[in-house]
Design a protein around this motif. Sequence first.
Motif, PDB file in Angstrom:
ATOM      1  N   VAL A 109       0.844  -1.210   0.000  1.00  0.00           N
ATOM      2  CA  VAL A 109       0.000   0.000   0.000  1.00  0.00           C
ATOM      3  C   VAL A 109       0.879   1.259   0.000  1.00  0.00           C
ATOM      4  CG1 VAL A 109      -2.027  -1.061   1.072  1.00  0.00           C
ATOM      5  CG2 VAL A 109      -0.299   0.016   2.539  1.00  0.00           C
ATOM      6  N   PHE A 110       2.151   1.113   0.334  1.00  0.00           N
ATOM      7  CA  PHE A 110       3.055   2.270   0.327  1.00  0.00           C
ATOM      8  C   PHE A 110       3.607   2.499  -1.068  1.00  0.00           C
ATOM      9  CE2 PHE A 110       3.181   1.296   4.855  1.00  0.00           C
ATOM     10  CZ  PHE A 110       3.098   2.565   5.380  1.00  0.00           C
ATOM     11  N   SER A 111       4.148   3.697  -1.267  1.00  0.00           N
ATOM     12  CA  SER A 111       4.833   3.996  -2.517  1.00  0.00           C
ATOM     13  C   SER A 111       6.212   3.328  -2.494  1.00  0.00           C
ATOM     14  CB  SER A 111       5.007   5.512  -2.639  1.00  0.00           C
ATOM     15  OG  SER A 111       5.856   5.816  -3.722  1.00  0.00           O
ATOM     16  N   ASP A 112       6.755   3.034  -3.659  1.00  0.00           N
ATOM     17  CA  ASP A 112       8.133   2.527  -3.732  1.00  0.00           C
ATOM     18  C   ASP A 112       9.127   3.634  -3.421  1.00  0.00           C
ATOM     19  OD1 ASP A 112       7.139   0.111  -4.414  1.00  0.00           O
ATOM     20  OD2 ASP A 112       7.740   0.182  -6.533  1.00  0.00           O
ATOM     21  N   ASP A 113       8.629   4.870  -3.462  1.00  0.00           N
ATOM     22  CA  ASP A 113       9.485   6.033  -3.186  1.00  0.00           C
ATOM     23  C   ASP A 113       9.243   6.467  -1.732  1.00  0.00           C
ATOM     24  OD1 ASP A 113      10.589   8.533  -2.913  1.00  0.00           O
ATOM     25  OD2 ASP A 113       9.811   9.309  -4.809  1.00  0.00           O
ATOM     26  N   ASN A 114      10.276   6.293  -0.902  1.00  0.00           N
ATOM     27  CA  ASN A 114      10.063   6.557   0.525  1.00  0.00           C
ATOM     28  C   ASN A 114       9.871   8.037   0.852  1.00  0.00           C
ATOM     29  OD1 ASN A 114       9.490   5.330   2.941  1.00  0.00           O
ATOM     30  ND2 ASN A 114      11.607   5.415   3.688  1.00  0.00           N
ATOM     31  N   GLU A 115      10.304   8.926  -0.035  1.00  0.00           N
ATOM     32  CA  GLU A 115      10.040  10.364   0.156  1.00  0.00           C
ATOM     33  C   GLU A 115       8.518  10.582   0.121  1.00  0.00           C
ATOM     34  OE1 GLU A 115      11.945  13.022   0.662  1.00  0.00           O
ATOM     35  OE2 GLU A 115      13.963  12.219   0.328  1.00  0.00           O
ATOM     36  N   VAL A 116       7.859   9.848  -0.768  1.00  0.00           N
ATOM     37  CA  VAL A 116       6.397   9.936  -0.880  1.00  0.00           C
ATOM     38  C   VAL A 116       5.761   9.454   0.430  1.00  0.00           C
ATOM     39  CG1 VAL A 116       4.365   8.913  -2.019  1.00  0.00           C
ATOM     40  CG2 VAL A 116       6.296   9.734  -3.398  1.00  0.00           C
ATOM     41  N   GLU A 223      22.818 -13.049  12.783  1.00  0.00           N
ATOM     42  CA  GLU A 223      23.683 -14.149  13.241  1.00  0.00           C
ATOM     43  C   GLU A 223      22.961 -15.497  13.139  1.00  0.00           C
ATOM     44  OE1 GLU A 223      25.986 -11.656  16.789  1.00  0.00           O
ATOM     45  OE2 GLU A 223      24.656 -13.320  17.299  1.00  0.00           O
ATOM     46  N   VAL A 224      21.639 -15.455  13.271  1.00  0.00           N
ATOM     47  CA  VAL A 224      20.858 -16.704  13.285  1.00  0.00           C
ATOM     48  C   VAL A 224      19.943 -16.755  12.055  1.00  0.00           C
ATOM     49  CG1 VAL A 224      20.939 -17.305  15.727  1.00  0.00           C
ATOM     50  CG2 VAL A 224      19.408 -15.491  14.995  1.00  0.00           C
ATOM     51  N   THR A 225      20.468 -16.301  10.939  1.00  0.00           N
ATOM     52  CA  THR A 225      19.693 -16.262   9.704  1.00  0.00           C
ATOM     53  C   THR A 225      20.655 -16.460   8.527  1.00  0.00           C
ATOM     54  OG1 THR A 225      17.803 -15.037   8.861  1.00  0.00           O
ATOM     55  CG2 THR A 225      19.803 -13.800   9.053  1.00  0.00           C
ATOM     56  N   ASP A 226      20.156 -16.905   7.384  1.00  0.00           N
ATOM     57  CA  ASP A 226      21.037 -17.112   6.223  1.00  0.00           C
ATOM     58  C   ASP A 226      20.763 -16.134   5.079  1.00  0.00           C
ATOM     59  OD1 ASP A 226      22.438 -19.300   7.361  1.00  0.00           O
ATOM     60  OD2 ASP A 226      20.675 -20.549   7.020  1.00  0.00           O
ATOM     61  N   TYR A 227      19.536 -15.643   5.007  1.00  0.00           N
ATOM     62  CA  TYR A 227      19.174 -14.751   3.888  1.00  0.00           C
ATOM     63  C   TYR A 227      18.463 -13.496   4.370  1.00  0.00           C
ATOM     64  CZ  TYR A 227      20.232 -18.655   0.858  1.00  0.00           C
ATOM     65  OH  TYR A 227      20.893 -19.672   0.210  1.00  0.00           O
ATOM     66  N   LEU A 228      18.766 -12.405   3.713  1.00  0.00           N
ATOM     67  CA  LEU A 228      17.974 -11.180   3.852  1.00  0.00           C
ATOM     68  C   LEU A 228      17.214 -11.036   2.544  1.00  0.00           C
ATOM     69  CD1 LEU A 228      20.569  -8.540   5.197  1.00  0.00           C
ATOM     70  CD2 LEU A 228      19.147 -10.113   6.506  1.00  0.00           C
ATOM     71  N   ILE A 229      15.883 -10.988   2.654  1.00  0.00           N
ATOM     72  CA  ILE A 229      15.066 -10.877   1.437  1.00  0.00           C
ATOM     73  C   ILE A 229      14.418  -9.485   1.421  1.00  0.00           C
ATOM     74  CG2 ILE A 229      13.279 -12.044   0.041  1.00  0.00           C
ATOM     75  CD1 ILE A 229      15.027 -14.254   1.077  1.00  0.00           C
ATOM     76  N   PHE A 230      14.642  -8.751   0.342  1.00  0.00           N
ATOM     77  CA  PHE A 230      14.087  -7.393   0.214  1.00  0.00           C
ATOM     78  C   PHE A 230      12.903  -7.412  -0.751  1.00  0.00           C
ATOM     79  CE2 PHE A 230      17.374  -4.541   2.105  1.00  0.00           C
ATOM     80  CZ  PHE A 230      18.328  -5.505   2.439  1.00  0.00           C
ATOM     81  N   PRO A 231      11.675  -7.494  -0.227  1.00  0.00           N
ATOM     82  CA  PRO A 231      10.516  -7.486  -1.126  1.00  0.00           C
ATOM     83  C   PRO A 231       9.956  -6.070  -1.365  1.00  0.00           C
ATOM     84  CG  PRO A 231      10.003  -8.507   1.008  1.00  0.00           C
ATOM     85  CD  PRO A 231      11.297  -7.792   1.156  1.00  0.00           C
ATOM     86  N   LYS A 232      10.397  -5.108  -0.567  1.00  0.00           N
ATOM     87  CA  LYS A 232       9.860  -3.735  -0.631  1.00  0.00           C
ATOM     88  C   LYS A 232       8.331  -3.772  -0.553  1.00  0.00           C
ATOM     89  CE  LYS A 232      11.892   0.162  -2.635  1.00  0.00           C
ATOM     90  NZ  LYS A 232      12.222   1.011  -3.757  1.00  0.00           N
ATOM     91  N   HIS A 233       7.814  -4.562   0.346  1.00  0.00           N
ATOM     92  CA  HIS A 233       6.358  -4.727   0.441  1.00  0.00           C
ATOM     93  C   HIS A 233       5.744  -3.780   1.461  1.00  0.00           C
ATOM     94  CE1 HIS A 233       8.029  -6.845   3.804  1.00  0.00           C
ATOM     95  NE2 HIS A 233       6.838  -7.076   4.312  1.00  0.00           N
ATOM     96  N   ALA A 234       6.557  -3.283   2.410  1.00  0.00           N
ATOM     97  CA  ALA A 234       6.000  -2.403   3.451  1.00  0.00           C
ATOM     98  C   ALA A 234       7.111  -1.611   4.119  1.00  0.00           C
ATOM     99  CB  ALA A 234       5.278  -3.241   4.521  1.00  0.00           C
ATOM    100  N   GLN A 235       6.753  -0.469   4.612  1.00  0.00           N
ATOM    101  CA  GLN A 235       7.649   0.319   5.448  1.00  0.00           C
ATOM    102  C   GLN A 235       7.408  -0.068   6.897  1.00  0.00           C
ATOM    103  OE1 GLN A 235      10.005   2.959   5.628  1.00  0.00           O
ATOM    104  NE2 GLN A 235      10.427   2.236   3.563  1.00  0.00           N
ATOM    105  N   PHE A 236       8.446   0.013   7.727  1.00  0.00           N
ATOM    106  CA  PHE A 236       8.217  -0.068   9.172  1.00  0.00           C
ATOM    107  C   PHE A 236       7.849   1.346   9.612  1.00  0.00           C
ATOM    108  CE2 PHE A 236       8.821   0.149  13.600  1.00  0.00           C
ATOM    109  CZ  PHE A 236       8.571  -1.115  14.076  1.00  0.00           C
ATOM    110  N   VAL A 237       6.608   1.510  10.064  1.00  0.00           N
ATOM    111  CA  VAL A 237       6.142   2.837  10.496  1.00  0.00           C
ATOM    112  C   VAL A 237       6.047   2.845  12.016  1.00  0.00           C
ATOM    113  CG1 VAL A 237       4.134   4.402  10.486  1.00  0.00           C
ATOM    114  CG2 VAL A 237       4.830   3.240   8.384  1.00  0.00           C
ATOM    115  N   THR A 238       6.407   3.969  12.610  1.00  0.00           N
ATOM    116  CA  THR A 238       6.144   4.087  14.037  1.00  0.00           C
ATOM    117  C   THR A 238       5.444   5.407  14.341  1.00  0.00           C
ATOM    118  OG1 THR A 238       7.039   3.609  16.232  1.00  0.00           O
ATOM    119  CG2 THR A 238       8.267   5.202  14.925  1.00  0.00           C
TER     120      THR A 238
END
Length: 341
Positions: A109-116, A223-238
């Motif tokens: 639901v977010f834009s791919d452009d984080n400035e947006v 340390e306890v993981t093998d892959y970082l997967i970047f789907p660009k599916h959501a921003q972490f919002v606080t």
Amino acid sequence: MAWLCLFTALASCNSSGRPAPAGTTVEWKFAIEEVQGSVQDAYAQEFKRRIEERLRGRVGVTIYPYGTLGTSEQITELVHLGAVQFAMASPGHLGRLIPEIQLFLLHFVFSDDNEVNKAVLGSDEVFARGFARLYEEKGLRLLSLYPEGWQVWTTRKPIRTPADFAGLKMRVMTSPLLIEAYRAYGANPTPLPYGEVYGALQLGMIDAQVNPVFAIEEMNFYEVTDYLIFPKHAQFVTSVVTNPRFLDALPPAERRAVAETVAELNDYIFEVQAEYNAARLAKMRSRKPDLGVIRLTAEEREAFRVASLPVRKEYVELVGPSGREILDMFLASVRRAESSL
Ligand code: 6CS
């Protein structure tokens, strides 16, 4: 019970909105949901620096990092009760209190452009007319909504399609909608507080988790993981919250100091999150050269986007009739900002 004692101890300190007697310093407590050195810590440290400069000698800000005051949900409760004056409250843990806020947990639901995204989160439509009143109804004053970075999946195996999630035990934050978000891909979502994630990954109680890069580094999840997967599916919002009774009782100069500081910090924290996320990816890769980094292609992302669409209906069902309105308003707001920025 221990938590109740903590509340009593915190509440007994002098931190009301009453003006301090001449020559004394009032303490404002600021609780964050992350550890020292995090994005939220950078925000709180800068808030402290600017507030103490503006209100020299009258107010001192004490920062409570994650782990000192309880889980995210307990921190929010402490603000609500007035024992803590300021806190971070992430939508990922706020869903039971403010169901509408789970909008930010929907995928694609977010834009791919984080400035947006930054502009939309701070806009009058989304911030003031959209969410501020919902927080107020729950006894919280919303001061800011800001993005902390793209959500990244940390896994033991590569993930490129929704089918790769089949049966995967995925740790999610505690808001109910997150269960639906990962069930939609066939995963087995497991809500856990932040502080339990490393141990659960290490013991194999969960297979994967999701967080922005800076957090994956500082919590040592890599340390306890093998892959970082970047789907660009959501921003972490606080969100930054305070207690309305506390804020409204402050002398005008102190209220003004809070408003000015919070307004200034939007640009500051946006730069910090970009910097931290970039630097820490490099740090993790140099510490663990065999860490797999997968950036999903446009086609792969599209398959996840399509699989995630039914969760929007779940959101509307969970929130009630206003859910559709909020979702439509947000999507329109993102589209408008994309064409005007
Ligand atoms: O995953 C979590 O629970 C936490 N993640 C971050 C980046 N901040 C606070 C939140 O509680």
